[in-house]
Design a protein around this motif. Structure first.
Motif, PDB file in Angstrom:
ATOM      1  N   TYR A  12       0.822  -1.211   0.000  1.00 33.69           N
ATOM      2  CA  TYR A  12       0.000   0.000   0.000  1.00 33.69           C
ATOM      3  C   TYR A  12       0.857   1.262   0.000  1.00 33.69           C
ATOM      4  N   ALA A  13       1.995   1.223   0.687  1.00 31.05           N
ATOM      5  CA  ALA A  13       2.888   2.380   0.697  1.00 31.05           C
ATOM      6  C   ALA A  13       3.442   2.642  -0.705  1.00 31.05           C
ATOM      7  N   VAL A  22       3.338   5.777  -5.830  1.00 32.76           N
ATOM      8  CA  VAL A  22       3.136   5.796  -7.277  1.00 32.76           C
ATOM      9  C   VAL A  22       1.918   6.656  -7.633  1.00 32.76           C
ATOM     10  N   LEU A  23       0.861   6.561  -6.867  1.00 29.90           N
ATOM     11  CA  LEU A  23      -0.325   7.376  -7.109  1.00 29.90           C
ATOM     12  C   LEU A  23      -0.003   8.865  -6.961  1.00 29.90           C
ATOM     13  N   LEU A  24       0.755   9.221  -5.936  1.00 27.33           N
ATOM     14  CA  LEU A  24       1.166  10.604  -5.737  1.00 27.33           C
ATOM     15  C   LEU A  24       2.057  11.071  -6.888  1.00 27.33           C
ATOM     16  N   TRP A  25       2.973  10.221  -7.316  1.00 27.61           N
ATOM     17  CA  TRP A  25       3.853  10.541  -8.434  1.00 27.61           C
ATOM     18  C   TRP A  25       3.040  10.794  -9.705  1.00 27.61           C
ATOM     19  N   ASP A  26       2.047   9.949  -9.956  1.00 29.70           N
ATOM     20  CA  ASP A  26       1.205  10.113 -11.141  1.00 29.70           C
ATOM     21  C   ASP A  26       0.378  11.393 -11.101  1.00 29.70           C
ATOM     22  N   PHE A  27       0.150  11.938  -9.931  1.00 32.39           N
ATOM     23  CA  PHE A  27      -0.581  13.197  -9.818  1.00 32.39           C
ATOM     24  C   PHE A  27       0.346  14.393  -9.954  1.00 32.39           C
TER      25      PHE A  27
END
Length: 58
Positions: free
Chosen positions: A11-12, A17-22
């Protein structure tokens, strides 16, 4: 490593990765807008500048 630690790590990584994609596309958009504004300012400055004198002088 227990199963719980594996899930927390997964999950970390997902959150990073989700933050990076944003964040990265936002930075790219900001850079592209800045470049476009600078290009317009240079074009306007070029239009406003007096034309250079083409006569030959000694």
């Amino acid at each position: 490593m227990s199963y719980r630690e594996y899930v927390i790590a997964a999950y970390a990584v997902f959150a990073v990765v989700l933050l990076w994609d944003f964040v990265v596309p936002q930075l790219q958009i900001r850079a592209a807008l800045h470049a476009a504004r600078q290009r317009l300012l240079r074009a306007d400055a070029r239009k406003a500048a007096p034309a250079p004198d083409r006569e030959l002088q000694r």
